[in-house]
Scaffold this motif. Sequence first.
Motif, PDB file in Angstrom:
ATOM      1  N   ALA A 156       0.822  -1.208   0.000  1.00  0.00           N
ATOM      2  CA  ALA A 156       0.000   0.000   0.000  1.00  0.00           C
ATOM      3  C   ALA A 156       0.854   1.256   0.000  1.00  0.00           C
ATOM      4  O   ALA A 156       0.542   2.238  -0.688  1.00  0.00           O
ATOM      5  CB  ALA A 156      -0.933  -0.008   1.207  1.00  0.00           C
ATOM      6  N   VAL A 157       1.940   1.256   0.753  1.00  0.00           N
ATOM      7  CA  VAL A 157       2.832   2.423   0.798  1.00  0.00           C
ATOM      8  C   VAL A 157       3.411   2.702  -0.583  1.00  0.00           C
ATOM      9  O   VAL A 157       3.379   3.836  -1.079  1.00  0.00           O
ATOM     10  CB  VAL A 157       3.959   2.205   1.826  1.00  0.00           C
ATOM     11  N   VAL A 158       3.942   1.679  -1.220  1.00  0.00           N
ATOM     12  CA  VAL A 158       4.507   1.876  -2.558  1.00  0.00           C
ATOM     13  C   VAL A 158       3.413   2.290  -3.535  1.00  0.00           C
ATOM     14  O   VAL A 158       3.620   3.160  -4.389  1.00  0.00           O
ATOM     15  CB  VAL A 158       5.211   0.597  -3.044  1.00  0.00           C
ATOM     16  N   GLY A 159       2.233   1.690  -3.393  1.00  0.00           N
ATOM     17  CA  GLY A 159       1.132   1.960  -4.307  1.00  0.00           C
ATOM     18  C   GLY A 159       0.512   3.333  -4.185  1.00  0.00           C
ATOM     19  O   GLY A 159      -0.379   3.673  -4.976  1.00  0.00           O
ATOM     20  N   GLU A 160       0.973   4.139  -3.234  1.00  0.00           N
ATOM     21  CA  GLU A 160       0.471   5.518  -3.151  1.00  0.00           C
ATOM     22  C   GLU A 160       0.778   6.286  -4.422  1.00  0.00           C
ATOM     23  O   GLU A 160       0.095   7.266  -4.747  1.00  0.00           O
ATOM     24  CB  GLU A 160       1.082   6.216  -1.938  1.00  0.00           C
ATOM     25  N   THR A 161       1.799   5.864  -5.150  1.00  0.00           N
ATOM     26  CA  THR A 161       2.108   6.435  -6.461  1.00  0.00           C
ATOM     27  C   THR A 161       2.163   5.277  -7.454  1.00  0.00           C
ATOM     28  O   THR A 161       3.031   4.409  -7.336  1.00  0.00           O
ATOM     29  CB  THR A 161       3.461   7.157  -6.461  1.00  0.00           C
ATOM     30  N   PRO A 162       1.262   5.232  -8.434  1.00  0.00           N
ATOM     31  CA  PRO A 162       1.235   4.097  -9.366  1.00  0.00           C
ATOM     32  C   PRO A 162       2.475   4.067 -10.273  1.00  0.00           C
ATOM     33  O   PRO A 162       3.033   5.106 -10.639  1.00  0.00           O
ATOM     34  CB  PRO A 162      -0.035   4.350 -10.193  1.00  0.00           C
ATOM     35  N   GLY A 163       2.887   2.854 -10.609  1.00  0.00           N
ATOM     36  CA  GLY A 163       3.901   2.655 -11.622  1.00  0.00           C
ATOM     37  C   GLY A 163       5.254   3.256 -11.336  1.00  0.00           C
ATOM     38  O   GLY A 163       5.911   3.791 -12.240  1.00  0.00           O
ATOM     39  N   VAL A 164       5.731   3.156 -10.092  1.00  0.00           N
ATOM     40  CA  VAL A 164       7.023   3.742  -9.749  1.00  0.00           C
ATOM     41  C   VAL A 164       8.147   2.721  -9.906  1.00  0.00           C
ATOM     42  O   VAL A 164       7.925   1.516 -10.024  1.00  0.00           O
ATOM     43  CB  VAL A 164       7.027   4.289  -8.297  1.00  0.00           C
ATOM     44  N   ARG A 165       9.366   3.225  -9.896  1.00  0.00           N
ATOM     45  CA  ARG A 165      10.559   2.372  -9.910  1.00  0.00           C
ATOM     46  C   ARG A 165      10.929   2.082  -8.460  1.00  0.00           C
ATOM     47  O   ARG A 165      11.158   3.000  -7.675  1.00  0.00           O
ATOM     48  CB  ARG A 165      11.712   3.076 -10.627  1.00  0.00           C
TER      49      ARG A 165
END
Length: 245
Positions: A30-39
């Motif tokens: 969820a933390v990473v998914g706060e911004t879609p499509g990141v590296r």
Amino acid sequence: MRHGEFRHPRLVEVYDAECPWSRDDDWFLAVVGETPGVRVIDLGCGTGRLTLALAEAGHTVTGVDPAGASLDAARAKPGAERVTWVEGTSAVLPDRSSDVAVLTSHVAQFLVDDDEWARTLADLARALVPGGRLAFDSRDPADRRWERWNPVDSRRRITLPGGEVVRAWTEVHTVAGGRVDFTHHYLFGDGEELLSSATLRFRTEEELRGSLRSAGFAVDRIHGGWGGEPVGRGDGEFLVLAHRG
């Protein structure tokens, strides 16, 4: 063997069976998914449980780990072709190559020496773009988790995919200076016993904040539990969210 559950093929299978997807994975996803499509850098990715889920969610993911046996297991899993797997430490990370970095499953605590921890944070700051985010977990020493790591309370049975049952327990040897030395015992059905020893560093909140500040990170917040509880009122954790200045 030091860190045997990551380096010995037989123990890697046990580790995978003992550590299925859980709420900590939900939190990091969820933390990473706060911004879609990141590296994303997954440092200390192990056998790739979260790494693969991040890639499936549409992120561009690099999984980095020094343990070749763990990476072999990760590469054999469905969807592994979506991930760039790298055997090594934070030193191999290219400059300004990622938007988010995560260290999960208390990987931060395996970086015992202050110099090693400082180098790792500096490498992560170098690898992140300005404003890039960092998330990691570390157990709160005030919770004294190691007191529950004893041959009685830690005794458990782990069922492998083929049906074999492995009996396991943990014993702590020394606790000093924020360092806890311990050994995991694994007894297999064929009578073989394998040992895995390790040392974990339990840093205080003040120590974590200071080390992050020295590496050029700004702390956004620190939770005490996977449900967003404040420190001291959750799960005995420090769930750290920071960004590169």
